[in-house]
Design a protein around this motif. Structure first.
Motif, PDB file in Angstrom:
ATOM      1  N   THR A   1     -59.727 -12.767  17.683  1.00  0.00           N
ATOM      2  CA  THR A   1     -59.383 -14.076  17.123  1.00  0.00           C
ATOM      3  C   THR A   1     -57.893 -14.355  17.303  1.00  0.00           C
ATOM      4  N   ALA A   2     -57.537 -15.638  17.252  1.00  0.00           N
ATOM      5  CA  ALA A   2     -56.169 -16.062  17.532  1.00  0.00           C
ATOM      6  C   ALA A   2     -55.186 -15.507  16.506  1.00  0.00           C
ATOM      7  N   ILE A   3     -53.996 -15.206  16.965  1.00  0.00           N
ATOM      8  CA  ILE A   3     -52.943 -14.629  16.126  1.00  0.00           C
ATOM      9  C   ILE A   3     -51.839 -15.660  15.933  1.00  0.00           C
ATOM     10  N   ARG A   4     -51.421 -15.810  14.673  1.00  0.00           N
ATOM     11  CA  ARG A   4     -50.321 -16.712  14.342  1.00  0.00           C
ATOM     12  C   ARG A   4     -49.359 -16.011  13.387  1.00  0.00           C
ATOM     13  N   ASP A   5     -48.136 -16.519  13.364  1.00  0.00           N
ATOM     14  CA  ASP A   5     -47.088 -16.034  12.472  1.00  0.00           C
ATOM     15  C   ASP A   5     -47.079 -16.961  11.260  1.00  0.00           C
ATOM     16  N   TYR A   6     -47.611 -16.489  10.120  1.00  0.00           N
ATOM     17  CA  TYR A   6     -47.726 -17.315   8.929  1.00  0.00           C
ATOM     18  C   TYR A   6     -46.491 -17.148   8.041  1.00  0.00           C
ATOM     19  N   LEU A   7     -45.994 -18.291   7.541  1.00  0.00           N
ATOM     20  CA  LEU A   7     -44.740 -18.343   6.809  1.00  0.00           C
ATOM     21  C   LEU A   7     -44.973 -19.069   5.488  1.00  0.00           C
ATOM     22  N   HIS A   8     -44.523 -18.488   4.393  1.00  0.00           N
ATOM     23  CA  HIS A   8     -44.724 -19.128   3.091  1.00  0.00           C
ATOM     24  C   HIS A   8     -43.958 -20.455   3.031  1.00  0.00           C
ATOM     25  N   VAL A   9     -44.605 -21.479   2.486  1.00  0.00           N
ATOM     26  CA  VAL A   9     -43.991 -22.802   2.453  1.00  0.00           C
ATOM     27  C   VAL A   9     -42.703 -22.816   1.633  1.00  0.00           C
ATOM     28  N   MET A  10     -42.576 -21.946   0.632  1.00  0.00           N
ATOM     29  CA  MET A  10     -41.335 -21.916  -0.145  1.00  0.00           C
ATOM     30  C   MET A  10     -40.193 -21.296   0.655  1.00  0.00           C
ATOM     31  N   ASP A  11     -40.502 -20.343   1.532  1.00  0.00           N
ATOM     32  CA  ASP A  11     -39.480 -19.838   2.454  1.00  0.00           C
ATOM     33  C   ASP A  11     -39.072 -20.935   3.436  1.00  0.00           C
ATOM     34  N   THR A  12     -40.043 -21.714   3.890  1.00  0.00           N
ATOM     35  CA  THR A  12     -39.765 -22.837   4.786  1.00  0.00           C
ATOM     36  C   THR A  12     -38.861 -23.854   4.101  1.00  0.00           C
ATOM     37  N   ALA A  13     -39.182 -24.187   2.859  1.00  0.00           N
ATOM     38  CA  ALA A  13     -38.377 -25.143   2.099  1.00  0.00           C
ATOM     39  C   ALA A  13     -36.946 -24.645   1.917  1.00  0.00           C
ATOM     40  N   GLU A  14     -36.806 -23.364   1.634  1.00  0.00           N
ATOM     41  CA  GLU A  14     -35.467 -22.790   1.471  1.00  0.00           C
ATOM     42  C   GLU A  14     -34.651 -22.943   2.749  1.00  0.00           C
ATOM     43  N   ALA A  15     -35.285 -22.760   3.906  1.00  0.00           N
ATOM     44  CA  ALA A  15     -34.576 -22.900   5.175  1.00  0.00           C
ATOM     45  C   ALA A  15     -34.073 -24.321   5.377  1.00  0.00           C
ATOM     46  N   HIS A  16     -34.838 -25.319   4.922  1.00  0.00           N
ATOM     47  CA  HIS A  16     -34.376 -26.705   5.032  1.00  0.00           C
ATOM     48  C   HIS A  16     -33.163 -26.953   4.144  1.00  0.00           C
ATOM     49  N   ARG A  17     -33.178 -26.390   2.962  1.00  0.00           N
ATOM     50  CA  ARG A  17     -32.027 -26.559   2.078  1.00  0.00           C
ATOM     51  C   ARG A  17     -30.779 -25.912   2.677  1.00  0.00           C
ATOM     52  N   ILE A  18     -30.946 -24.730   3.251  1.00  0.00           N
ATOM     53  CA  ILE A  18     -29.805 -24.066   3.880  1.00  0.00           C
ATOM     54  C   ILE A  18     -29.321 -24.870   5.082  1.00  0.00           C
ATOM     55  N   ALA A  19     -30.258 -25.453   5.840  1.00  0.00           N
ATOM     56  CA  ALA A  19     -29.874 -26.297   6.973  1.00  0.00           C
ATOM     57  C   ALA A  19     -29.003 -27.459   6.504  1.00  0.00           C
ATOM     58  N   LEU A  20     -29.384 -28.099   5.407  1.00  0.00           N
ATOM     59  CA  LEU A  20     -28.564 -29.187   4.873  1.00  0.00           C
ATOM     60  C   LEU A  20     -27.204 -28.668   4.423  1.00  0.00           C
ATOM     61  N   ASP A  21     -27.180 -27.507   3.810  1.00  0.00           N
ATOM     62  CA  ASP A  21     -25.909 -26.911   3.402  1.00  0.00           C
ATOM     63  C   ASP A  21     -24.983 -26.706   4.606  1.00  0.00           C
TER      64      ASP A  21
ATOM     65  N   GLY B   1     -42.012 -13.091  12.061  1.00  0.00           N
ATOM     66  CA  GLY B   1     -41.838 -12.150  13.157  1.00  0.00           C
ATOM     67  C   GLY B   1     -42.998 -11.199  13.320  1.00  0.00           C
ATOM     68  N   LYS B   2     -44.070 -11.451  12.560  1.00  0.00           N
ATOM     69  CA  LYS B   2     -45.264 -10.615  12.641  1.00  0.00           C
ATOM     70  C   LYS B   2     -46.482 -11.522  12.635  1.00  0.00           C
ATOM     71  N   GLY B   3     -47.421 -11.269  13.547  1.00  0.00           N
ATOM     72  CA  GLY B   3     -48.605 -12.097  13.637  1.00  0.00           C
ATOM     73  C   GLY B   3     -49.770 -11.565  12.813  1.00  0.00           C
ATOM     74  N   GLN B   4     -50.609 -12.482  12.368  1.00  0.00           N
ATOM     75  CA  GLN B   4     -51.851 -12.145  11.664  1.00  0.00           C
ATOM     76  C   GLN B   4     -52.988 -12.881  12.355  1.00  0.00           C
ATOM     77  N   SER B   5     -54.097 -12.179  12.584  1.00  0.00           N
ATOM     78  CA  SER B   5     -55.248 -12.830  13.208  1.00  0.00           C
ATOM     79  C   SER B   5     -55.997 -13.680  12.192  1.00  0.00           C
ATOM     80  N   VAL B   6     -56.870 -14.544  12.698  1.00  0.00           N
ATOM     81  CA  VAL B   6     -57.691 -15.367  11.814  1.00  0.00           C
ATOM     82  C   VAL B   6     -58.485 -14.483  10.852  1.00  0.00           C
ATOM     83  N   LEU B   7     -59.091 -13.424  11.373  1.00  0.00           N
ATOM     84  CA  LEU B   7     -59.910 -12.571  10.517  1.00  0.00           C
ATOM     85  C   LEU B   7     -59.067 -11.809   9.507  1.00  0.00           C
TER      86      LEU B   7
END
Length: 342
Positions: free
Chosen positions: A232-252, A268-274
């Motif tokens: 099954t396909a592998i993706r790098d999943y990222l918590h939305v709160m970590d994503t939000a923090e990166a946007h705040r730092i970008a604005l800073d 930096g690590k992939g997880q498969s669908v299963l």
């Protein structure tokens, strides 16, 4: 150049936009928010205020392609910078609706840039996507990996990036920080905010959550014949709160740089669908029923981030793991079995 304090957030009622509003309010930013609610709900703003104990600010229901309505927002408010989320975002849907995707994602971005320039607002954080890398092969991908978009959604984001780079090169007042996400998922830990797409979701995590709560009977796994360990396909999943923090730092950091800069956001690590299905089953306490169906048009076997550049530049790295993502997503779904509509 002074640091931005009043931020226009386009698509601020959406999944990533709403969580970023929480992060920005928690760090003292003032917000102006626009959204057309095509894939979101105005209910999120009451919840943002409950989570933060702060007033969201002015909220406008409008489409960013409406140049006159957008210009009026800039006329009414002293805006320092923009975070641009407003876009269609589903790979599968984009293969069925290519014209709509190019119209909203590309024309919406050019309308926004025109309004910004006319009102002398030149600082932008842009929501991009790892999907522009396309079928780039195995292993973590850094920002120098050539773009090979395989679907209209990815192509629309890549076109926007090219437009932004050209604008920065020709109008030196502009500064753009472009963030390429690798699959944001999860929810606010309070359970009050999460991902609640309209209709049947196209992305994995909200689909799994709706199966777990009983809104959908089973998950469709699109292909188990990829060249990955479990097929099954592998993706790098990222918590939305970590994503939000990166946007705040970008604005800073916007005031510390010039021109356009691109950063990957990922674990930096992939997880498969299963693997995601198993992790969500563990979080919810019940196995997730699924069936394998043929591959979906536009999908690729693997997308995993090399996010070293953003760590070196800003010291940002994700702090939450897959168990956190599934646990927070399940908490939101359990508290809101019908989503925001209830």
């Amino acid at each position: 150049m002074r640091a931005p304090t009043t931020i226009l957030v386009t698509g601020g009622a959406g999944f990533i936009g709403s969580h970023t509003c929480v992060e920005l309010l928690d760090h003292g930013y003032k917000l102006i928010v626009i959204d057309n609610y095509s894939n979101s709900s105005s209910q999120v703003f009451n919840r943002i205020e409950k989570v933060t104990d702060r007033f969201v600010g002015a909220v406008y229901e409008l489409d960013i392609r409406d140049r006159h309505a957008l210009s009026a927002v800039f006329d009414r408010h002293p805006i320092d910078a923009v975070v641009h989320f407003a876009a269609h975002k589903a790979v599968g849907e984009s293969t069925r609706m290519p014209i709509e995707y190019y119209d909203t994602n590309v024309a919406g971005t050019t309308a926004l840039l025109r309004a910004m320039h006319e009102h002398e607002v030149h600082q932008l954080v842009f929501s991009s996507s790892c999907s522009i890398y396309g079928d780039a092969g195995r292993g973590p991908l850094d920002e120098s990996t050539p773009a090979r978009p395989t679907n209209p959604y990815a192509s629309s984001k890549w076109i926007c990036e090219q437009i932004l780079a050209d604008v920065c090169a020709r109008i030196p007042e502009f500064t753009v920080l472009c963030l390429r996400y690798f699959n944001p998922v999860g929810a606010h830990p309070s359970g009050l905010l999460g991902e609640d797409p309209r209709g049947t979701p196209d992305n994995l995590m909200p689909t799994v959550a709706q199966v777990a709560i009983g809104r959908l009977s089973r998950l469709r796994v699109f292909g188990d014949d990829y060249s990955t360990p479990d097929g099954t396909a592998i993706r790098d999943y990222l918590h939305v709160m970590d994503t939000a923090e990166a946007h705040r730092i970008a604005l800073d950091r916007l005031s510390d740089t010039s021109g356009m800069h691109v950063f990957n956001l990922g674990v930096g690590k992939g997880q498969s669908v299963l693997e995601v299905v198993a992790a969500f089953g563990a979080a919810s306490g019940s196995p997730i029923p699924f069936r394998v169906v043929p591959r979906r048009a536009g999908d690729v076997p693997e997308l995993v981030a090399d996010a070293g550049a953003v760590n070196r530049a800003w010291g940002w790295r994700p702090r939450r793991n897959l168990a956190d993502m599934c646990g927070d997503s399940w908490r939101f779904q359990r508290r809101n079995p019908l989503g925001y509509a209830q």
